[in-house]
Design an enzyme around this catalytic site. Structure first.
Site, PDB file in Angstrom:
ATOM      1  N   CYS A 126       6.208   0.595   0.462  1.00 58.04           N
ATOM      2  CA  CYS A 126       6.388   1.904   1.094  1.00 58.04           C
ATOM      3  C   CYS A 126       5.103   2.443   1.722  1.00 58.04           C
ATOM      4  CB  CYS A 126       6.966   2.900   0.090  1.00 58.04           C
ATOM      5  SG  CYS A 126       6.134   2.929  -1.513  1.00 58.04           S
ATOM      6  N   HIS A 233       4.824  10.016   0.339  1.00 60.60           N
ATOM      7  CA  HIS A 233       3.467   9.522   0.112  1.00 60.60           C
ATOM      8  C   HIS A 233       2.532  10.003   1.226  1.00 60.60           C
ATOM      9  CE1 HIS A 233       5.199   7.165  -2.950  1.00 60.60           C
ATOM     10  NE2 HIS A 233       5.247   5.982  -2.368  1.00 60.60           N
TER      11      HIS A 233
END
Length: 326
Positions: A126, A233
């Protein structure tokens, strides 16, 4: 007749994949939802229709799906992906199992396309996905000499367990997923530690960046940190360019790119944050400035929804990419 299966349909990422099917207008004659025996029998809505989740068994790959999108963990993928492949399916896998195999494509659709030496396509880590999306315009215009990452990764990257540790930690309860409390804390530790002192997550970012950008000799380093944020994130990228560039030229490199949203007006407090990125398909980029300690080096901050662009969205984009090639 196009047959598609989603393995791990009842998980956090699987649920997002189902949402992405509608957003990316995935057209299939038959969609099958698969999970472990524990979740089999559940009812889920897919493209406006209720479907029953089926158990993934040794017989399932024999149903000859055209495409299989998997988000069920490395061990499940290691066993079942080759079985689906043997039966003619193109497998798009969200685990880390296949990413660094030489004959397996590692794909971010905005950057590269599958060569299909094998019918298994790997979805990258990710944090790597959002980082290489941000790096690609710089690589194209200026070339890259060196990259150093520091990540600030949300607990949803650890699935339901990470979210539970954050929520329960706020109540004073001990963690069950992380080795230390994540509430009101920061952990410089994602995945296991390797002999070289890096964590497996850090090594993933290093290796995957080189593979996706097709720059095997590019010096890359990373420090990956878990932070008490629910979702999305953030990554600080310190990048040294090959061709001389100004701060304004670097900033302009991110303009007018549909999958990148430039937010870089710090005087008015405009810069990417996890809250801004959550639920959005783009990678948000900002805080662009020159690193005065290194020659031709720049700081770039990016944020993205790790469950969308970092997982489900990228997987479904690969599926769309493959279906449009047919």
């Amino acid at each position: 007749m196009v047959k598609v299966a989603i393995v791990g349909a009842t998980g956090v990422v699987g649920a997002k994949m189902i949402e992405m099917f509608e957003q990316y207008d995935i057209s299939a004659d038959e969609i099958t939802l698969l999970s472990s025996a524990r979740s089999a029998g559940k009812k889920l809505q897919v493209l406006g229709e209720e479907r029953t989740v089926e158990e993934l068994t040794e017989e399932t790959p024999k149903q000859n799906f055209d495409y299989v999108v998997m988000s069920a963990g490395g061990s499940t993928s290691k066993h079942f992906a080759p079985l689906f492949e043997e039966n003619g399916s193109i497998v798009i896998d969200n685990s880390s199992q296949w990413r660094m195999h030489e004959d397996i494509d590692l794909i971010v659709p905005e950057i590269n396309e599958p060569k299909l030496n094998r019918k298994i396509i790997a979805n990258p880590n990710c944090s790597t996905i959002q980082s290489v999306v941000a790096l690609k315009p710089l690589a194209d215009q200026f070339g890259l000499k060196r990259v150093n990452y520091t990540t600030y990764q949300a607990v949803s990257g650890s699935g339901a367990g990470g979210l539970r540790d954050l929520e329960e930690g706020a109540k004073g309860n001990e963690p069950t997923t992380y080795p230390h409390p994540i509430h009101d804390n920061v952990l410089p530790h994602i995945d296991v530690f390797l002999e070289n002192g890096y964590t497996k997550e850090e090594q993933k970012m290093i290796d995957e960046t080189q593979k996706i950008l097709d720059l095997p000799e590019l010096p890359v380093s990373a420090t990956c940190v878990r932070v008490p944020v629910s979702n999305s994130h953030s990554v600080h990228i310190n990048v040294t360019l090959d061709k001389q560039a100004t701060e304004e030229e670097v900033r302009n490199a991110f303009k007018n790119i549909p999958h990148i949203k430039l937010m870089d007006d710090p005087q008015n407090n405009e810069y990417p944050t996890p809250l801004e990125a959550t639920g959005k398909p783009e990678v948000f980029v900002g805080r662009i400035r020159k690193d005065n300690s290194l020659e031709n080096t720049f700081h770039v901050w990016c944020a993205a929804d790790n469950l969308l662009k970092g997982a489900a969205q990228n997987s479904v984009q690969i599926l769309k990419q493959m279906m449009e090639r047919k």
